[in-house]
Enzyme design. Sequence first.
Site, PDB file in Angstrom:
ATOM      1  N   VAL B 259       0.843  -1.190   0.000  1.00 59.90           N
ATOM      2  CA  VAL B 259       0.000   0.000   0.000  1.00 59.90           C
ATOM      3  C   VAL B 259       0.879   1.242   0.000  1.00 59.90           C
ATOM      4  O   VAL B 259       1.919   1.258   0.633  1.00 59.90           O
ATOM      5  CB  VAL B 259      -0.892   0.001   1.261  1.00 59.90           C
ATOM      6  CG1 VAL B 259      -1.849   1.182   1.242  1.00 59.90           C
ATOM      7  CG2 VAL B 259      -1.643  -1.303   1.376  1.00 59.90           C
ATOM      8  N   ASN B 261       2.475   5.098  -1.844  1.00 56.83           N
ATOM      9  CA  ASN B 261       2.929   5.734  -3.078  1.00 56.83           C
ATOM     10  C   ASN B 261       4.000   4.913  -3.797  1.00 56.83           C
ATOM     11  O   ASN B 261       4.065   4.918  -5.025  1.00 56.83           O
ATOM     12  CB  ASN B 261       3.400   7.174  -2.824  1.00 56.83           C
ATOM     13  CG  ASN B 261       4.586   7.243  -1.879  1.00 56.83           C
ATOM     14  OD1 ASN B 261       4.770   6.355  -1.027  1.00 56.83           O
ATOM     15  ND2 ASN B 261       5.383   8.280  -2.018  1.00 56.83           N
ATOM     16  N   ILE B 262       4.821   4.160  -3.034  1.00 53.16           N
ATOM     17  CA  ILE B 262       5.792   3.311  -3.727  1.00 53.16           C
ATOM     18  C   ILE B 262       5.071   2.206  -4.489  1.00 53.16           C
ATOM     19  O   ILE B 262       5.372   1.921  -5.655  1.00 53.16           O
ATOM     20  CB  ILE B 262       6.818   2.711  -2.739  1.00 53.16           C
ATOM     21  CG1 ILE B 262       7.607   3.840  -2.061  1.00 53.16           C
ATOM     22  CG2 ILE B 262       7.755   1.752  -3.459  1.00 53.16           C
ATOM     23  CD1 ILE B 262       8.622   3.339  -1.051  1.00 53.16           C
ATOM     24  N   GLU B 284      -4.150  -7.638  -0.993  1.00 46.51           N
ATOM     25  CA  GLU B 284      -5.141  -7.243   0.003  1.00 46.51           C
ATOM     26  C   GLU B 284      -5.807  -5.920  -0.383  1.00 46.51           C
ATOM     27  O   GLU B 284      -7.010  -5.810  -0.381  1.00 46.51           O
ATOM     28  CB  GLU B 284      -4.532  -7.192   1.414  1.00 46.51           C
ATOM     29  CG  GLU B 284      -3.207  -6.487   1.510  1.00 46.51           C
ATOM     30  CD  GLU B 284      -2.587  -6.506   2.900  1.00 46.51           C
ATOM     31  OE1 GLU B 284      -2.799  -7.457   3.663  1.00 46.51           O
ATOM     32  OE2 GLU B 284      -1.861  -5.549   3.223  1.00 46.51           O
ATOM     33  N   GLY B 378      -0.270  -7.261   5.990  1.00 40.43           N
ATOM     34  CA  GLY B 378      -0.227  -8.539   5.294  1.00 40.43           C
ATOM     35  C   GLY B 378       1.142  -8.919   4.783  1.00 40.43           C
ATOM     36  O   GLY B 378       1.307  -9.991   4.187  1.00 40.43           O
TER      37      GLY B 378
END
Lengths: 497, 497
Positions: B259, B261-262, B284, B378
């Site tokens: 999750v 910006n990368i 996920e 996760g």
Amino acid sequence: MAYKKLSAEEAAALINNGDIIGFSGFTAAGCPKTITTALGKRAEEAQAKGNPFKIGIYTGASTGDTIDGVLARAHAIQFRTPYQSNNDLRAALNKREAHYFDLHLSELPQYLRYGFLAKPNIAILEASAITDDGKIYLTSAVGIAPTVARLADKIFIELNHYHPEELAGIHDIYEPADPPVRREIPVYAPGDRIGVPYIRVNPEKIAGIVETNLPNEVGAFTPSDEVTNQIGRNVANFLSSEIKAGRIPASFLPVQSGVGNIANAVLGAMGLNEDIPAFRIYTEVIQDSVIALMKEGRITFASGCSLTLSTPALEDVYHHLDFFKQKILLRPQEISNSPEIARRLGLISINTALEADIFGNINSTHITGTKMMNGIGGSGDFCRNAYLSIFTTPSTAKGGKISAIVPMVSHLDHSEHSVKILITEYGVADLRGLSPIQRAETIIENCVAPEYKDLLKKYLQLGQTGHTPQNLVAALSFHNAFNQTGDMRNVDWKTSR
Amino acid sequence: MAYKKLSAEEAAALINNGDIIGFSGFTAAGCPKTITTALGKRAEEAQAKGNPFKIGIYTGASTGDTIDGVLARAHAIQFRTPYQSNNDLRAALNKREAHYFDLHLSELPQYLRYGFLAKPNIAILEASAITDDGKIYLTSAVGIAPTVARLADKIFIELNHYHPEELAGIHDIYEPADPPVRREIPVYAPGDRIGVPYIRVNPEKIAGIVETNLPNEVGAFTPSDEVTNQIGRNVANFLSSEIKAGRIPASFLPVQSGVGNIANAVLGAMGLNEDIPAFRIYTEVIQDSVIALMKEGRITFASGCSLTLSTPALEDVYHHLDFFKQKILLRPQEISNSPEIARRLGLISINTALEADIFGNINSTHITGTKMMNGIGGSGDFCRNAYLSIFTTPSTAKGGKISAIVPMVSHLDHSEHSVKILITEYGVADLRGLSPIQRAETIIENCVAPEYKDLLKKYLQLGQTGHTPQNLVAALSFHNAFNQTGDMRNVDWKTSR
């Protein structure tokens, strides 16, 4: 027999500097023994003439001395994975003479197939029988044998007549397909058979057969003592209390148990505990204690990757194969250690820590953070996916000069996320649902040796705030005190703020 | 409708001190929003009268501010698991006002069922539709909703009319049976449906319906910049070179992407790379970049646990539901993050590190070892079982005062065993098959910022021998230099021997 018979020396002469060899076996069980002995001599002779002679080695886990010991002493190992426990190899890799990479044991076969690691061009397998059409029946372990047999260009067989031909049928050989076409591994109970009892290869790949008649080189494990027996009782009492609380089904669940004298003591104590029903094993290494409990009816089935038994126990099994072949099954490590199956079956996973910290992290591999002991083995395959993951350790070592429980582990193999229960001879720390500070208080209260309790409580007061109250100046001070004075109790807080 | 309609305040009045609540949602997507806002007021009023008011909270992952922010500011959280990203909650748990336990996200539902964690007596679910016979259709996420709906004695529904009823069908609700009767999870491709599109509960458990019409509280992610774009290109180029080398199938494999910006930059760069075929997602969190690439035909399917989209992107999906419902599927986190499926499908797993060390260990959670940032999420579910596990990080932070690559991570979430590839804006370290010293040399050479290369090379010379050449006196000296001087480059080796 359709195959060329070779002496060990003739086989070794067909192996060259730079070759990469995959071996059958898992622990000393099921490993070839004679070709590598000859190969060590060949390497020493080549090196004496100024010629390099080093090979790459893939195994299931540790081996007998005739592989790791002989080849380490001959300085003939270029690289080695995934696990070892040999004194001479350990010395070599800690001097960084040999490149060693420590790997979850379930991962090695697929990493070889994926091409992530250099291809083994040679396989050396110990067999109890072989047919002219290329069916190889292994001996007392499986390990990575199916995969290296398939990948290798050339296979040498050590046909070891020590193992009865009637052993055929105890193995269940299954190699999953690779993504994107992999399916489920259809094991739903420890006894489920999903493959065939042999490895099938193209007979043309078999470069020769060396006949032997040699027992396994399984050493005796250190016997149990009062500390390990108390750990065993603590584990058994904890498990029976979990059954009573309804957190483990009354019918119980399959057990995975690590290797060594603590594991033997734990299974022994579980066998004696009347609140624990007769149970099944789904593990990598089947040890003596399993055989003893099977005869008593306390263990009803054991699925493993190896029969790592003392010679008397293995002979007992071989003399009563009709009985034991109904209750024992040997699988490739990709299946015995499969995360998918560990989670599906709901394993109760019990492994030994070298060192734990007060926040519940585990060091399984490195002495004072630098020296490799053995390797991570299957502990990571199991603990992450178990129904319930338990780690055990004696609270101290070296007569109290080392606390096995420290502020911060000096090397971390299993994070707080994989460690649910920590058990020493002093008691049980149930870490489920606890925040870091609660874990620290529980571990210090229940598991730490009396002479270290105050030191660890003081550590927690060293002034760091935050979710995990580590003090990065003092976190490794126990280890530094040991390195500098030979006793962790000499930790000097004054320089650690 | 057969159910009692309540205001948020009326629902909150039915929740008491000591209750344990399980919520739908995963990230801010799919979380209830109004009952907890009222509950925060109720807690503050009770506390103002001197009465305690704290609840336990189970969620899928992070939440909107109306759960974690409101309740943290009201000092109403007794315990919280498994993940969070709210500023006020973060402050509270780093002050240890709230007990927080950080957990692999796939484990929470089964730990609740096993009784390892306290039972949630209340569930609050956001729904897009509900039938009189107890079929609940969720909104833009699933999380742990099926499990807490089943375990709770009392369920409140926030019926959020912002979400179209036509969303029904995008969810695939499946809860595995527990050991010893668990079977395989029969997902063999990202698009496989194995359950039903709704959660079914006993209608008598539904204590009331609160009607709302509110968008998700998904904040904007930091936009990409030159560093993150370069990381993305490095990932994409590495993957295309692996395809060419035959180590990733030419048809490619499903991608799991973290999750932020990368992750957005990585997917963007993969979309632009012509050597990478159109691909599928099994992850996920489905972010904006997935939707954009889906419209371009570069992503053909996405299975996830949440649609964590900016409001414009979510409205785009809702306006073209006929198109997107063929290509998107939302699963419970037990399935989206399943180790069994990650290994079977052969995920290419790409996650972001907070900090890495030269031996390949990853800190995903703790700033300088003590302060919790968010949680492990996760990442552990995926990286351990992936086909190939990649971690990314910018090489430095705070204008170079922090090196993201240090001698020893200050907290360890993913050990060397779970980290195969490390990528920064400077390049790629391929750690497969390397010993610790080889890993250190590769990481320093390829990933470290120029101003830290010499410091880390010097660290390796600090005199420790052994398989892993850590110096336990100096191992955390980068962090201590930062804590004391505000800049890791001020590390003082003289005191570190």
